[in-house]
Design a protein around this motif. Structure first.
Motif, PDB file in Angstrom:
ATOM      1  N   LEU A  64       0.825  -1.198   0.000  1.00 21.35           N
ATOM      2  CA  LEU A  64       0.000   0.000   0.000  1.00 21.35           C
ATOM      3  C   LEU A  64       0.862   1.252   0.000  1.00 21.35           C
ATOM      4  CD1 LEU A  64      -2.782   1.324   0.174  1.00 21.35           C
ATOM      5  CD2 LEU A  64      -2.670   1.071   2.663  1.00 21.35           C
ATOM      6  N   HIS A  65       1.911   1.211   0.833  1.00 19.71           N
ATOM      7  CA  HIS A  65       2.804   2.366   0.851  1.00 19.71           C
ATOM      8  C   HIS A  65       3.547   2.494  -0.471  1.00 19.71           C
ATOM      9  CE1 HIS A  65       6.601   4.544   2.091  1.00 19.71           C
ATOM     10  NE2 HIS A  65       5.631   5.425   2.181  1.00 19.71           N
ATOM     11  N   MET A  66       3.889   1.362  -1.084  1.00 20.82           N
ATOM     12  CA  MET A  66       4.560   1.415  -2.388  1.00 20.82           C
ATOM     13  C   MET A  66       3.649   2.049  -3.437  1.00 20.82           C
ATOM     14  SD  MET A  66       7.281   0.851  -4.183  1.00 20.82           S
ATOM     15  CE  MET A  66       8.356  -0.385  -3.445  1.00 20.82           C
ATOM     16  N   ALA A  67       2.343   1.801  -3.342  1.00 20.32           N
ATOM     17  CA  ALA A  67       1.415   2.405  -4.297  1.00 20.32           C
ATOM     18  C   ALA A  67       1.428   3.922  -4.162  1.00 20.32           C
ATOM     19  CB  ALA A  67       0.008   1.868  -4.059  1.00 20.32           C
ATOM     20  N   ALA A  68       1.362   4.402  -2.921  1.00 18.63           N
ATOM     21  CA  ALA A  68       1.433   5.840  -2.686  1.00 18.63           C
ATOM     22  C   ALA A  68       2.789   6.379  -3.113  1.00 18.63           C
ATOM     23  CB  ALA A  68       1.193   6.132  -1.202  1.00 18.63           C
ATOM     24  N   HIS A  69       3.781   5.542  -2.919  1.00 24.54           N
ATOM     25  CA  HIS A  69       5.145   5.902  -3.261  1.00 24.54           C
ATOM     26  C   HIS A  69       5.310   6.071  -4.779  1.00 24.54           C
ATOM     27  CE1 HIS A  69       9.452   5.737  -3.272  1.00 24.54           C
ATOM     28  NE2 HIS A  69       9.486   4.551  -3.832  1.00 24.54           N
ATOM     29  N   VAL A  70       4.714   5.186  -5.551  1.00 25.75           N
ATOM     30  CA  VAL A  70       4.752   5.309  -7.017  1.00 25.75           C
ATOM     31  C   VAL A  70       4.034   6.583  -7.449  1.00 25.75           C
ATOM     32  CG1 VAL A  70       3.912   4.309  -9.176  1.00 25.75           C
ATOM     33  CG2 VAL A  70       4.992   2.846  -7.468  1.00 25.75           C
ATOM     34  N   TYR A  95       9.095  22.256  -4.706  1.00 27.81           N
ATOM     35  CA  TYR A  95       8.648  22.346  -3.318  1.00 27.81           C
ATOM     36  C   TYR A  95       7.149  22.087  -3.210  1.00 27.81           C
ATOM     37  CZ  TYR A  95      13.186  24.559  -2.764  1.00 27.81           C
ATOM     38  OH  TYR A  95      14.526  24.823  -2.772  1.00 27.81           O
ATOM     39  N   LEU A  96       6.399  22.561  -4.215  1.00 24.80           N
ATOM     40  CA  LEU A  96       4.966  22.292  -4.240  1.00 24.80           C
ATOM     41  C   LEU A  96       4.710  20.796  -4.386  1.00 24.80           C
ATOM     42  CD1 LEU A  96       2.129  23.537  -4.268  1.00 24.80           C
ATOM     43  CD2 LEU A  96       2.327  23.731  -6.747  1.00 24.80           C
ATOM     44  N   ALA A  97       5.493  20.137  -5.237  1.00 19.69           N
ATOM     45  CA  ALA A  97       5.367  18.686  -5.403  1.00 19.69           C
ATOM     46  C   ALA A  97       5.732  17.969  -4.108  1.00 19.69           C
ATOM     47  CB  ALA A  97       6.266  18.212  -6.544  1.00 19.69           C
ATOM     48  N   GLY A  98       6.764  18.461  -3.427  1.00 22.50           N
ATOM     49  CA  GLY A  98       7.167  17.852  -2.162  1.00 22.50           C
ATOM     50  C   GLY A  98       6.074  17.948  -1.113  1.00 22.50           C
ATOM     51  N   PHE A  99       5.392  19.083  -1.073  1.00 21.68           N
ATOM     52  CA  PHE A  99       4.299  19.253  -0.114  1.00 21.68           C
ATOM     53  C   PHE A  99       3.155  18.290  -0.432  1.00 21.68           C
ATOM     54  CE2 PHE A  99       0.567  21.187   1.787  1.00 21.68           C
ATOM     55  CZ  PHE A  99       1.043  21.609   3.021  1.00 21.68           C
ATOM     56  N   ALA A 100       2.831  18.182  -1.724  1.00 24.76           N
ATOM     57  CA  ALA A 100       1.775  17.255  -2.133  1.00 24.76           C
ATOM     58  C   ALA A 100       2.137  15.820  -1.751  1.00 24.76           C
ATOM     59  CB  ALA A 100       1.544  17.362  -3.639  1.00 24.76           C
ATOM     60  N   ASN A 101       3.393  15.474  -1.930  1.00 23.27           N
ATOM     61  CA  ASN A 101       3.828  14.117  -1.595  1.00 23.27           C
ATOM     62  C   ASN A 101       3.796  13.869  -0.095  1.00 23.27           C
ATOM     63  OD1 ASN A 101       4.157  13.173  -4.169  1.00 23.27           O
ATOM     64  ND2 ASN A 101       6.280  13.827  -4.331  1.00 23.27           N
ATOM     65  N   ALA A 102       4.029  14.908   0.684  1.00 27.79           N
ATOM     66  CA  ALA A 102       3.931  14.759   2.136  1.00 27.79           C
ATOM     67  C   ALA A 102       2.496  14.444   2.546  1.00 27.79           C
ATOM     68  CB  ALA A 102       4.414  16.044   2.817  1.00 27.79           C
ATOM     69  N   VAL A 103       1.547  15.063   1.868  1.00 29.17           N
ATOM     70  CA  VAL A 103       0.135  14.785   2.140  1.00 29.17           C
ATOM     71  C   VAL A 103      -0.190  13.333   1.788  1.00 29.17           C
ATOM     72  CG1 VAL A 103      -2.242  15.365   1.509  1.00 29.17           C
ATOM     73  CG2 VAL A 103      -0.554  17.192   1.818  1.00 29.17           C
ATOM     74  N   VAL A 104       0.356  12.865   0.658  1.00 30.83           N
ATOM     75  CA  VAL A 104       0.153  11.467   0.257  1.00 30.83           C
ATOM     76  C   VAL A 104       0.704  10.526   1.326  1.00 30.83           C
ATOM     77  CG1 VAL A 104       0.784   9.692  -1.418  1.00 30.83           C
ATOM     78  CG2 VAL A 104       0.115  11.961  -2.204  1.00 30.83           C
ATOM     79  N   LEU A 105       1.885  10.842   1.845  1.00 30.34           N
ATOM     80  CA  LEU A 105       2.477  10.023   2.911  1.00 30.34           C
ATOM     81  C   LEU A 105       1.566   9.983   4.139  1.00 30.34           C
ATOM     82  CD1 LEU A 105       6.328  10.748   3.109  1.00 30.34           C
ATOM     83  CD2 LEU A 105       5.216   8.529   2.782  1.00 30.34           C
ATOM     84  N   ALA A 106       1.026  11.133   4.510  1.00 29.73           N
ATOM     85  CA  ALA A 106       0.170  11.206   5.697  1.00 29.73           C
ATOM     86  C   ALA A 106      -1.089  10.355   5.514  1.00 29.73           C
ATOM     87  CB  ALA A 106      -0.198  12.662   5.977  1.00 29.73           C
ATOM     88  N   VAL A 107      -1.703  10.446   4.348  1.00 33.57           N
ATOM     89  CA  VAL A 107      -2.901   9.646   4.062  1.00 33.57           C
ATOM     90  C   VAL A 107      -2.564   8.159   4.090  1.00 33.57           C
ATOM     91  CG1 VAL A 107      -4.616   9.076   2.296  1.00 33.57           C
ATOM     92  CG2 VAL A 107      -4.034  11.469   2.744  1.00 33.57           C
ATOM     93  N   THR A 108      -1.399   7.808   3.543  1.00 31.07           N
ATOM     94  CA  THR A 108      -0.966   6.406   3.560  1.00 31.07           C
ATOM     95  C   THR A 108      -0.826   5.892   4.983  1.00 31.07           C
ATOM     96  OG1 THR A 108       0.249   6.737   1.496  1.00 31.07           O
ATOM     97  CG2 THR A 108       0.846   4.815   2.811  1.00 31.07           C
ATOM     98  N   ALA A 109      -0.242   6.729   5.856  1.00 25.95           N
ATOM     99  CA  ALA A 109      -0.074   6.334   7.261  1.00 25.95           C
ATOM    100  C   ALA A 109      -1.428   6.048   7.910  1.00 25.95           C
ATOM    101  CB  ALA A 109       0.657   7.436   8.022  1.00 25.95           C
ATOM    102  N   VAL A 110      -2.413   6.887   7.627  1.00 27.36           N
ATOM    103  CA  VAL A 110      -3.758   6.691   8.197  1.00 27.36           C
ATOM    104  C   VAL A 110      -4.376   5.384   7.698  1.00 27.36           C
ATOM    105  CG1 VAL A 110      -6.107   7.602   8.253  1.00 27.36           C
ATOM    106  CG2 VAL A 110      -4.174   9.155   8.534  1.00 27.36           C
ATOM    107  N   LEU A 111      -4.264   5.118   6.397  1.00 28.59           N
ATOM    108  CA  LEU A 111      -4.846   3.901   5.825  1.00 28.59           C
ATOM    109  C   LEU A 111      -4.190   2.646   6.393  1.00 28.59           C
ATOM    110  CD1 LEU A 111      -5.219   4.962   2.071  1.00 28.59           C
ATOM    111  CD2 LEU A 111      -7.019   4.777   3.810  1.00 28.59           C
ATOM    112  N   ILE A 112      -2.862   2.668   6.520  1.00 29.65           N
ATOM    113  CA  ILE A 112      -2.158   1.513   7.091  1.00 29.65           C
ATOM    114  C   ILE A 112      -2.593   1.303   8.534  1.00 29.65           C
ATOM    115  CG2 ILE A 112       0.098   0.627   7.804  1.00 29.65           C
ATOM    116  CD1 ILE A 112       1.312   2.006   5.383  1.00 29.65           C
ATOM    117  N   GLY A 113      -2.712   2.403   9.301  1.00 28.05           N
ATOM    118  CA  GLY A 113      -3.107   2.293  10.702  1.00 28.05           C
ATOM    119  C   GLY A 113      -4.501   1.708  10.858  1.00 28.05           C
ATOM    120  N   ILE A 114      -5.452   2.173  10.044  1.00 24.75           N
ATOM    121  CA  ILE A 114      -6.823   1.671  10.123  1.00 24.75           C
ATOM    122  C   ILE A 114      -6.893   0.174   9.821  1.00 24.75           C
ATOM    123  CG2 ILE A 114      -9.091   1.777   9.004  1.00 24.75           C
ATOM    124  CD1 ILE A 114      -8.637   4.791   8.652  1.00 24.75           C
ATOM    125  N   GLU A 115      -6.219  -0.248   8.748  1.00 25.36           N
ATOM    126  CA  GLU A 115      -6.259  -1.660   8.372  1.00 25.36           C
ATOM    127  C   GLU A 115      -5.556  -2.532   9.407  1.00 25.36           C
ATOM    128  OE1 GLU A 115      -7.233  -5.010   6.229  1.00 25.36           O
ATOM    129  OE2 GLU A 115      -7.976  -2.955   6.076  1.00 25.36           O
TER     130      GLU A 115
END
Length: 317
Positions: free
Chosen positions: A62-68, A99-119
């Motif tokens: 799942l994290h790899m998907a967000a990572h891609v 930097y804008l892309a980096g911020f967007a990717n940080a949001v993706v990481l945060a969402v990934t963390a939430v999804l992994i935690g819930i599952e």
């Protein structure tokens, strides 16, 4: 009396207004290569996790998907910044697109963390049988791919410059995604091993929770760095202090000073100087020549007794 002058550009400052990192094209190529590698790995992890019912392995997938997805954003940001580098609509160039892309990717990481935690919590409450024997080699393969990609995207040159510690934050964001994924892969290996050899079935979803926490930590770090660049927080107190020292070298007062980041390895400065015996603007600009990472300079000079609305001279480059 109001006068203005524009001296010949100094070699230390730029005229092209692009402010892209020195390694921009190289980093763009590397990002596309790693994106392809990770996309292939993603397919293997998801298929393996579904087949073996391993939550730790699914967390890695799942994290790899967000990572891609993050790598695609990073690669697209490189391409967009390069394509519009000469576009006059961007007043200070396209260096901040990363930097804008980096911020967007940080949001993706945060969402990934939430999804992994819930599952993972769901798996703790409702355990499922895991095929540890089948999951182990897949997790090991995922870690190996991560390590190779981390090496491919290792920041080099201006990306790791002392004058701009954050350097190419777009590359750093992609590298951080890889590092987070490697950490998740290590946890998956430990959890699978604990389940296979020690019979600790709870280790697999517990590893998923730990992975969620680690990914959240990575996300927070990246959000802070990218956000600071986007809202123009002073990127280098040391460089600011050196600019102030040089401009006040002969007793002048620096009454206003702003330093901000334009792109990887590039900073801009605006300074207002008050002096009893003002010198030509070119003199003050010359004092800043040779400061690494200082690419755009605007200087205004006032006589010490002048009203705030008047200036002796100003110039920028």
């Amino acid at each position: 009396m109001t006068t203005a002058e524009r001296p010949e550009p100094l070699d230390a400052f730029r005229d092209d207004r692009t402010y892209l990192g020195a390694d921009h094209r190289r980093n763009e190529r590397r990002t596309w290569i790693v994106t392809g590698i990770c996309a292939a790995t993603l397919a293997a992890l998801v298929a393996g996790g579904a087949a073996t019912r391993s939550m730790a392995l699914m967390a890695s997938g799942l994290h790899m998907a967000a990572h891609v997805a993050a790598l695609l954003v990073a690669a697209a940001a490189y391409a967009l910044a390069r394509r519009h580098a000469e576009n006059p609509a961007f007043s200070f160039g396209t260096g901040k697109i990363g930097y804008l892309a980096g911020f967007a990717n940080a949001v993706v990481l945060a969402v990934t963390a939430v999804l992994i935690g819930i599952e993972s919590i769901a798996r703790l409450l409702n355990p499922a049988a895991v095929d540890y024997h089948g999951a182990l080699p897949i997790a090991a393969g995922g870690l190996l791919v991560n390590l190779v990609c981390i090496w491919l995207l290792k920041p080099t040159g201006v990306s790791a410059s002392r004058n701009d510690p954050q350097g190419d934050l777009n590359l750093s964001a992609a590298h951080l995604h890889l590092s987070a994924d490697a950490a998740v892969s290590v946890l998956a290996l430990l959890a699978i091993g604990a389940g296979q050899w020690l019979g600790l079935g709870f280790a697999d979803p517990l590893a998923g929770l730990l992975a969620a926490f680690l990914v959240a930590q990575f996300a927070w770090s990246l959000l802070r760095k990218a956000g600071a660049a986007l809202v123009d927080i002073n990127p280098s107190p040391e460089l600011t202090a050196e600019v102030r020292r040089r401009l006040s070298d002969e007793g002048e007062r620096v009454i206003d000073l702003h330093l901000w980041r334009l792109g990887p390895g590039h900073h801009a400065v605006i300074a207002v100087i008050a002096a009893a015996d003002p010198k030509p603007v070119a003199t003050y600009r010359a004092r800043l020549a040779g400061l690494a990472g200082l690419s755009h300079v605007t200087v205004e000079v006032r006589e010490s007794g002048e009203a705030h609305g008047h200036h002796h001279g100003h110039a920028h480059d």
